[in-house]
Design a protein around this motif. Structure first.
Motif, PDB file in Angstrom:
ATOM      1  N   MET A 235       0.878  -1.121  -0.055  1.00 54.18           N
ATOM      2  CA  MET A 235       0.030  -0.151  -0.148  1.00 54.18           C
ATOM      3  C   MET A 235       1.008   1.401  -0.062  1.00 54.18           C
ATOM      4  O   MET A 235       2.193   1.263   0.475  1.00 54.18           O
ATOM      5  N   THR A 236       0.270   2.246  -0.462  1.00 53.27           N
ATOM      6  CA  THR A 236       1.103   3.636  -0.443  1.00 53.27           C
ATOM      7  C   THR A 236       1.163   4.288   0.927  1.00 53.27           C
ATOM      8  O   THR A 236       0.345   3.684   1.837  1.00 53.27           O
ATOM      9  N   VAL A 237       1.669   5.249   1.110  1.00 49.25           N
ATOM     10  CA  VAL A 237       1.864   6.069   2.280  1.00 49.25           C
ATOM     11  C   VAL A 237       0.749   6.470   2.896  1.00 49.25           C
ATOM     12  O   VAL A 237       0.160   6.588   3.984  1.00 49.25           O
ATOM     13  N   ASN A 238      -0.159   6.977   1.934  1.00 47.59           N
ATOM     14  CA  ASN A 238      -1.362   7.801   2.195  1.00 47.59           C
ATOM     15  C   ASN A 238      -2.480   6.790   2.571  1.00 47.59           C
ATOM     16  O   ASN A 238      -3.221   7.109   3.712  1.00 47.59           O
ATOM     17  N   ASP A 239      -2.447   5.496   1.986  1.00 42.10           N
ATOM     18  CA  ASP A 239      -3.392   4.445   2.286  1.00 42.10           C
ATOM     19  C   ASP A 239      -3.268   4.295   3.938  1.00 42.10           C
ATOM     20  O   ASP A 239      -3.875   3.908   4.590  1.00 42.10           O
ATOM     21  N   TRP A 240      -1.833   3.993   4.125  1.00 45.57           N
ATOM     22  CA  TRP A 240      -1.308   3.565   5.260  1.00 45.57           C
ATOM     23  C   TRP A 240      -1.851   4.636   6.602  1.00 45.57           C
ATOM     24  O   TRP A 240      -2.385   4.306   7.477  1.00 45.57           O
ATOM     25  N   TYR A 241      -1.628   5.934   6.175  1.00 43.35           N
ATOM     26  CA  TYR A 241      -1.919   6.996   7.085  1.00 43.35           C
ATOM     27  C   TYR A 241      -3.547   7.036   7.562  1.00 43.35           C
ATOM     28  O   TYR A 241      -3.828   7.178   8.563  1.00 43.35           O
ATOM     29  N   LYS A 246      -8.193   5.812  11.058  1.00 41.17           N
ATOM     30  CA  LYS A 246      -9.303   5.314  11.287  1.00 41.17           C
ATOM     31  C   LYS A 246      -9.399   4.488  12.433  1.00 41.17           C
ATOM     32  O   LYS A 246     -10.231   4.386  13.365  1.00 41.17           O
ATOM     33  N   GLN A 247      -8.151   3.973  12.784  1.00 37.19           N
ATOM     34  CA  GLN A 247      -7.965   3.239  14.127  1.00 37.19           C
ATOM     35  C   GLN A 247      -7.773   4.277  15.449  1.00 37.19           C
ATOM     36  O   GLN A 247      -7.575   3.717  16.403  1.00 37.19           O
ATOM     37  N   GLY A 248      -7.696   5.417  15.170  1.00 34.92           N
ATOM     38  CA  GLY A 248      -7.436   6.412  15.903  1.00 34.92           C
ATOM     39  C   GLY A 248      -5.949   6.636  16.867  1.00 34.92           C
ATOM     40  O   GLY A 248      -6.003   7.156  17.759  1.00 34.92           O
ATOM     41  N   ILE A 249      -5.139   5.960  15.913  1.00 33.39           N
ATOM     42  CA  ILE A 249      -3.970   5.916  16.338  1.00 33.39           C
ATOM     43  C   ILE A 249      -2.993   7.304  15.951  1.00 33.39           C
ATOM     44  O   ILE A 249      -2.399   7.978  16.669  1.00 33.39           O
ATOM     45  N   MET A 250      -3.214   7.920  14.745  1.00 40.74           N
ATOM     46  CA  MET A 250      -2.713   8.911  14.200  1.00 40.74           C
ATOM     47  C   MET A 250      -3.774  10.044  14.080  1.00 40.74           C
ATOM     48  O   MET A 250      -4.976  10.040  14.040  1.00 40.74           O
ATOM     49  N   PRO A 251      -3.241  11.364  14.383  1.00 38.65           N
ATOM     50  CA  PRO A 251      -4.169  12.477  14.281  1.00 38.65           C
ATOM     51  C   PRO A 251      -4.657  12.586  12.996  1.00 38.65           C
ATOM     52  O   PRO A 251      -3.950  12.523  11.987  1.00 38.65           O
ATOM     53  N   ASP A 252      -6.008  13.218  12.817  1.00 37.77           N
ATOM     54  CA  ASP A 252      -6.640  13.258  11.717  1.00 37.77           C
ATOM     55  C   ASP A 252      -6.149  14.514  10.855  1.00 37.77           C
ATOM     56  O   ASP A 252      -6.055  15.531  11.469  1.00 37.77           O
TER      57      ASP A 252
END
Length: 309
Positions: A235-241, A246-252
């Motif tokens: 997957m690309t970096v954007n897909d991973w982000y 969505k998992q609430g791990i990274m800020p939106d």
């Protein structure tokens, strides 16, 4: 200074034309039977050898000195046949295999060393005698040269002049042959070293062009054990982000996430005040401006006058 091209032409012309005249002398006749005007042609082999020695082609040096030695030997044999001068013909040059010392000639024992010393002493004495004879002949030639060249000399004097020239070149030829023998040993040794140091020459066959091929064993091993390096990205970096957001791990959208539990009360008040300022709250703006004006007229520590110092 004679150029090498002219020298080569001169050598060819002597050997091809007038240089052949000395072969016309018969071994059955005596020196007295040769005409005085023909005595000078006896010098042609010696002159041909001297010219050959002046060639400077290093790659053919051994060939040149061997040719010059042959010319000098022809001259000495011719003089020997006509009994001009008293000398011994030089021995034939040794072959490369004969140069290797043996038990009887190496001088390792007393008999060999004694014979070597005797040979060196006799050679030195012969050189001294030849040098004296050469100087005597040169002096006589110098005194007769002008008289002969003027054309006033008689036949007997002309004959004596050419005989002295022949005797002079006999001494020169003996010295040249001795030097050539020493040089030939050096040249042969140099050629032997070059051949020993040269890499062996192998027959080189033309190589046929190789066709591309695939290593089946490596291909099968890569399928079973892996290629030996990390797998390619799925997957690309954007897909991973987006997945992490969505998992609430990274800020939106790059905004930091903060919770009230993690912030202190003072930080919460500051954030609330900043939000009100951003939302253009009139009351908050007036308080902020009044506080800023008061700080301008009351520097820090202005009211604390009792604890000075």
């Amino acid at each position: 200074m004679v150029m090498q091209k002219d020298l080569n032409q001169l050598i060819k012309s002597i050997g091809r034309g007038t240089g052949r005249s000395y072969f016309s002398f018969s071994q059955n006749e005596d020196l007295e039977e040769i005409a005085s005007a023909d005595l000078k042609y006896l010098l042609l082999p010696a002159l041909l050898g001297a010219l050959t020695m002046k060639q400077v082609n290093l790659s053919k040096r051994l060939e040149h000195v061997q040719s010059a030695r042959a010319h000098f030997m022809d001259f000495l044999k011719l003089c020997k046949n006509y009994q001009i001068g008293k000398f011994h013909l030089p021995p034939t040059p040794e072959s490369p295999n004969e140069n290797e010392p043996t038990e009887s000639t190496s001088g390792a024992g007393p008999p060999g060393r004694q014979s070597s010393l005797v040979a060196m002493a006799s050679s030195r004495q012969a050189k001294i005698e030849r040098y004296k004879q050469k100087k005597e002949v040169e002096n006589r030639l110098a005194s007769m040269k002008a008289f002969v060249e003027s054309g006033q000399a008689e036949e007997e004097q002309i004959r004596e002049f050419y005989v002295l020239q022949i005797q002079k070149w006999i001494t020169t030829s003996l010295d040249e042959i001795e030097s050539i023998d020493q040089e030939m040993v050096i040249l042969r040794g140099r050629n032997a070293l070059k051949q020993a140091s040269a890499p062996p020459q192998t027959s080189q066959h033309p190589r046929t062009a190789m066709k591309p091929f695939i290593l089946t064993r490596d291909a099968v091993q890569a399928k079973v054990l892996g290629a030996g390096y990390p797998s390619l990205a799925t997957m690309t970096v954007n897909d991973w982000y987006e997945q992490r957001c969505k998992q609430g791990i990274m800020p939106d959208k790059g905004k930091p996430q903060t919770t009230t539990a993690d912030l202190s009360e003072e930080e919460l008040q500051r954030e609330q005040q900043e939000k009100k300022v951003e939302e253009d709250d009139e009351e908050t703006l007036q308080k902020t401006r009044a506080w800023e004006d008061w700080k301008d007229t009351h520097p820090r520590g202005f009211g604390n006058r009792k604890n000075m110092g």
